[in-house]
Design an enzyme around this catalytic site. Structure first.
Site, PDB file in Angstrom:
ATOM      1  N   CYS A 148      17.807  -8.516 -28.311  1.00 27.15           N
ATOM      2  CA  CYS A 148      16.393  -8.860 -28.198  1.00 27.15           C
ATOM      3  C   CYS A 148      16.123  -9.397 -26.791  1.00 27.15           C
ATOM      4  CB  CYS A 148      16.021  -9.925 -29.218  1.00 27.15           C
ATOM      5  SG  CYS A 148      16.897 -11.459 -28.964  1.00 27.15           S
ATOM      6  N   CYS A 203      18.233 -12.157 -25.299  1.00 26.14           N
ATOM      7  CA  CYS A 203      19.539 -11.764 -24.762  1.00 26.14           C
ATOM      8  C   CYS A 203      19.410 -11.459 -23.274  1.00 26.14           C
ATOM      9  CB  CYS A 203      20.062 -10.515 -25.451  1.00 26.14           C
ATOM     10  SG  CYS A 203      20.370 -10.709 -27.202  1.00 26.14           S
ATOM     11  N   ASP A 241      -1.945   4.698  10.931  1.00 20.23           N
ATOM     12  CA  ASP A 241      -1.267   4.431  12.189  1.00 20.23           C
ATOM     13  C   ASP A 241      -1.183   5.766  12.931  1.00 20.23           C
ATOM     14  OD1 ASP A 241       0.286   3.075  14.110  1.00 20.23           O
ATOM     15  OD2 ASP A 241       2.062   4.005  13.236  1.00 20.23           O
ATOM     16  N   ASP A 288       4.314   3.966   9.711  1.00 23.91           N
ATOM     17  CA  ASP A 288       5.721   4.225   9.899  1.00 23.91           C
ATOM     18  C   ASP A 288       6.449   3.015   9.317  1.00 23.91           C
ATOM     19  OD1 ASP A 288       8.184   3.935  11.011  1.00 23.91           O
ATOM     20  OD2 ASP A 288       7.611   4.548  13.008  1.00 23.91           O
ATOM     21  N   ASP A 292       5.980  -0.605  11.367  1.00 22.83           N
ATOM     22  CA  ASP A 292       4.746  -1.199  10.870  1.00 22.83           C
ATOM     23  C   ASP A 292       4.961  -2.142   9.700  1.00 22.83           C
ATOM     24  OD1 ASP A 292       3.212   0.112  12.725  1.00 22.83           O
ATOM     25  OD2 ASP A 292       2.971   1.893  11.484  1.00 22.83           O
TER      26      ASP A 292
END
Lengths: 51, 845
Positions: free
Chosen positions: B134, B137, B533, B719, B723
């Site tokens: 469960c 755990c 960019d 990039d 960036d």
């Protein structure tokens, strides 16, 4: 006529279990693992590769 | 910390005579009386056969344990400060077992398959956790591992029970981590796709078998019910009717006991945790209907509804099975990267070929890749000319040309000619494995959308049980209560988002976009602005020769050949602009002047290439003309020869990217560190109204922040490496990925290829996903709002309720699967077999 029911009904129950067992064998033998691939396998050519 | 269990075999193992899991029903019947009287082990719940032998204090009281193993495990948990586990767990733990030594996984050769280096001394591996019962755990494992010295990070996926661990080799070893997990009674081993596949197959078989038992039972029980249905005038003798009832009972029993097992198990777990789960209403409904029918059969009075119950179970399981298939289909798309590595490779030693298992390859090996086969590891081409189908990784279906020196990605298909490659990365270090890890980490998180749907579903279950109780008390008819319990479908609500998200992630991966943060789809769909960019994103980031201006008598091609010869040994970005081709021969006295250029003797005369000032020294006169463009000059002692104008070319699809982003209703911005004039020219040519040039990373970040200040949701395409700060600032970030760097990128989505068209596709996909989730929520809520009152009013019979409920969750699943696109589960397989078929037929000719 009615007494036959006492034979047929238990027989049908036994039959259900028998069919269940057959399906169990098929299932665990892997027959239902991949239902897509066998359809395509006829399109594959299994000729040995050219050298 | 390590517990040796082997010296003290568990009593129930002795009883059962084999090392079975100690489920109570496994025990021989004659033991039942003894076991019933004995106290239960506090840890695993098994009977304590030797009271007072193994004891320990847990949660403020003295507790009895069944064996030394359980006592030691409990001791470890308490000593670690995790007593809370016993208070919150909803299922007893499994007993510790004898396990194979973990040390075999420390072997560097073995680790190559599943672990990857993440730093000088750090490694990452994915583990599968076993014996999880469960959520408590998982919590326990996570907390326990966090305290382990040398463990840097642990992420546990609550859905797949997979844990990703990162550790420091100087402080700990993988075997210590595995042993730590075993010490608290669980088991773990490194994730292995093969083992995972067999586990999945077993689950599917079990589900299909349950479905068959229910379906066949329902069919036969329906047969027995028919005489009673048509018995209008009392022609059916009571003895025959009773016989048919008993036969129905005999066939419904396996349906209830076996097929309904998962419903009852889940309901029981929830009951122990004192809460109502999604399966509780269903389990209650089935149990109530079956109990009433059994009572009617035994007492020979009242009505039986065995047919309704078994039909109901069949329909419910049918929906569950379809859901299981759908979920594994959605998840399979994500797993495929780790599965597509071939098992064998042809290693070359000298001229001899040797067929070896792919995982035994090491960096530096030479491998032959026949046409039509998959590349067994990452590497570079040594010999041969061919093309590779990298669609697996990049979503780009056109094969990429490969020649000596090109990079090969493991898992891609060599299409045309045999290639000889040198292996650079194997196993877990390959690009495919890196992407798989990123995507897996995303799947481990639960986005806010899913969490809130779960909360609503939980509330709904309480409402359902309450309504059923009221309906029963109000009408006195148990069947109305059963209908209420069955007809409502909290599952549809709980399923609405997760399946859609998984299917969408798999689809994106197919298109060449890896989703690395699951919440990112929502942000992307809501984005109103996108910041682009320039260098490396809209442009390729690689200089190329745009124009050659001649000054001397030397022809254009000769100038380029001369330049190529001078730059041949240089690693400067300008050098690559001249590409490959004919090269002036007879170069000597090559001299590299860093920051200025290169000088050499070509066919007996001194030639310089580089900056204007550097070449002017040789030419003896100032550079003719000039310009802002990046340029390289070529001159010899007799004067100026040429001026090479260089530029960073636009990527194919940059213009259509901007167009489709505009069409999607986004405001597009261009922000770059390049000269403002260059940026402005580019923005004007692409039709971008908002731009900023000469921006430092801080400026870019501020730009995004300003947009966010206006209440916009901002996406950023950049990039990934340069960036990173501004990508982190944006609400959702998309990075251009490139082979080996992918693993180091910190962005929400990664473009795996160079195809910019994937960005609008991802955007459309994200919007579609959100729309589908919205539809699913709307459907689930509307269905429940109608069905609940209708059932409470007694208008819906039990099996009509089952049809409604099964159909409801089925519709949600099917709707979500639409996101996976036309590509069905086998599409990748088909693609692979088609390409290998093509290549084979080509090699025949």
């Amino acid at each position: 006529m009615e007494s036959s029911l006492y034979l047929l009904v238990p027989l049908s129950v036994a039959l259900v279990f028998l069919i269940g067992w057959v399906f169990w064998r098929a299932l665990h033998g892997g027959q239902f693992d991949d239902l897509d691939r066998p359809g395509y396998s006829i399109l594959e050519d299994d000729d040995p590769k050219p050298k | 910390m390590q517990v040796n269990m082997s010296r003290h075999p568990h009593p129930s193992m002795l009883v059962a005579g084999r090392c079975a899991l100690p489920e109570r029903q496994n025990r021989p019947p004659h033991m039942a009386n003894i076991l019933a009287a004995a106290p239960a082990c506090f840890h695993c719940g098994a009977a304590v056969l030797e009271p007072r032998r193994w004891r320990s204090s847990v949660l403020g009281a003295e507790r009895e344990f069944c064996c030394a193993g359980c006592e030691a495990v409990a001791g470890t948990i308490v000593a670690g400060g995790f007593e809370q586990y016993y208070a919150t767990r909803s299922a007893a733990a499994l007993q510790p077992q004898d396990l194979p030594p973990a040390a075999i996984y420390d072997d560097p050769d073995a680790q190559r398959q599943f672990a990857v280096r993440s730093g000088e001394h750090r490694r990452i591996a994915t583990l599968i956790l076993d014996r999880i019962r469960c959520a408590a755990c998982l919590w326990l494992n996570e907390q326990w591992l966090r305290r382990l010295p040398g463990l840097v990070r642990v992420d546990i996926n609550y859905a797949t029970h997979r844990a990703q661990v990162e550790w420091d080799e100087r402080e700990t070893r993988l075997s210590r981590i595995l042993e730590a997990i075993r010490a608290i009674g669980y088991d773990a081993w490194p994730f292995d796709p093969l083992r995972h596949a067999s586990l999945e197959r077993a689950t599917r078989r079990a589900a299909l078998w349950r479905l068959f038992v229910a379906g066949f039972g329902a069919m036969q029980v329906m047969m027995y019910a028919i005489p009673a249905y048509f018995d209008g005038g009392g022609t059916l003798p009571p003895e025959s009717a009773q016989l048919l009832r008993w036969a129905s009972l005999a066939l419904t029993l396996p349906v209830i006991v076996f097929s309904c097992g998962p419903f009852f198990a889940a309901a029981w777990r929830d009951l122990q945790g004192r809460r109502i789960g999604l399966d509780t209403p269903i389990a209650l409904g089935i149990a109530a209907g079956f109990g009433a029918s059994v009572w009617a059969t035994v007492s020979g009075s009242g009505e039986v509804y065995f047919d309704s119950i078994s039909m109901l179970v069949f329909l419910l399981l049918g929906a569950r099975y379809a859901e299981l298939l759908a979920r594994s289909r959605a998840a399979r798309g994500l797993d495929r990267l780790s599965r597509w590595m071939p098992s064998f490779a042809l290693r070359l030693s000298g001229e001899a070929q040797e067929k070896v298992a792919a995982h035994t390859l090491a960096a530096g090996d030479r491998v032959l890749v026949p046409a039509g086969e998959r590349v067994p590891a990452d590497g570079t081409v040594e010999r041969g000319c061919s093309s590779a189908d990298e669609s697996l990784l990049t979503g780009e279906s056109v094969p990429v040309a490969k020649a000596a020196g090109s990079t090969l990605i493991g898992g891609s298909v060599n299409v045309e000619q045999p290639l000889t490659m040198r292996v650079t990365q194997v196993g877990a270090e390959t690009a495919a494995a890196a992407i798989a890890r990123l995507v897996e980490r995303a799947a481990a998180a639960r986005p806010a959308l899913v969490a809130s749907a779960d909360r609503i579903a939980r509330v709904l279950t309480y409402v359902v049980v309450g309504t059923a109780l009221l309906a029963y008390l109000g009408s006195g008819n148990p069947w109305i209560a059963v209908a209420v319990l069955v007809v409502t479908c909290p599952c549809a609500l709980a399923l609405a988002a997760p399946i859609a998200l998984t299917a969408a992630a798999a689809r994106l991966l197919e298109q060449g976009v890896a989703l690395t943060r699951s919440g990112a789809l929502e942000a992307l769909a809501r984005a109103g602005d996108i910041v682009l960019d320039k260098t490396g994103t809209l442009t390729t980031g690689r200089l190329a020769l745009a124009r050659t201006e001649r000054f001397g008598s030397l022809g254009e091609q000769d100038c380029i050949a001369l330049a190529r010869a001078l730059e041949a040994s240089s690693r400067h970005p300008i050098a690559r602009a001249f590409g490959e081709g004919p090269c002036a021969a007879d170069v000597s006295a090559l001299m590299n002047v860093p920051g200025h250029g290169v000088e050499a003797c070509v066919a007996g005369r001194r030639v310089r290439i580089g900056q204007a000032a550097f070449c002017a020294e040789l030419a003896g006169s100032p550079a003719p003309g000039g310009g802002e463009r990046t340029a390289a000059w070529l001159a010899d002692a007799s004067g100026w020869l040429a001026r090479f104008a260089l530029e960073d070319p636009l990527r194919a699809g940059a213009a259509s990217l901007v167009q489709s982003l505009h069409a999607a209703g986004l405001r597009v911005h261009l922000v770059s560190g390049d000269a403002p004039r260059v940026v402005e020219a580019l923005a004007r040519s692409l039709g971008i109204a908002s731009f900023a040039g000469g921006a430092t990373p801080q400026d870019k970040s501020a730009f995004v922040q300003r947009l966010q200040g206006e209440g916009r949701v901002v996406a950023m395409l950049g990039d990934g490496l340069n960036d990173a700060p501004v990508l982190a600032r944006a609400d959702v970030s998309i990075a251009m990925g490139n082979g080996s760097e992918i693993a180091q990128l910190h962005s929400d989505l990664v473009l795996l290829g160079e195809r910019l068209g994937a960005v609008p596709e991802a955007l459309a996909g994200a919007r579609r996903t959100l729309r589908v989730i919205g539809q699913n929520f709307a459907w689930a809520l509307a269905y429940n709002a109608v069905a609940l009152p209708a059932a409470a009013a007694g208008w819906v019979g039990p099996w009509e309720a089952a049809v409604g409920m099964a159909a409801s969750s089925f519709i949600v699943v099917l709707n979500a699967l639409r996101l996976a696109g036309r590509g069905r589960a086998d599409s990748t397989w088909k693609a692979a077999s088609t390409s290998s078929f093509l290549s084979r037929s080509r090699s025949y000719s």
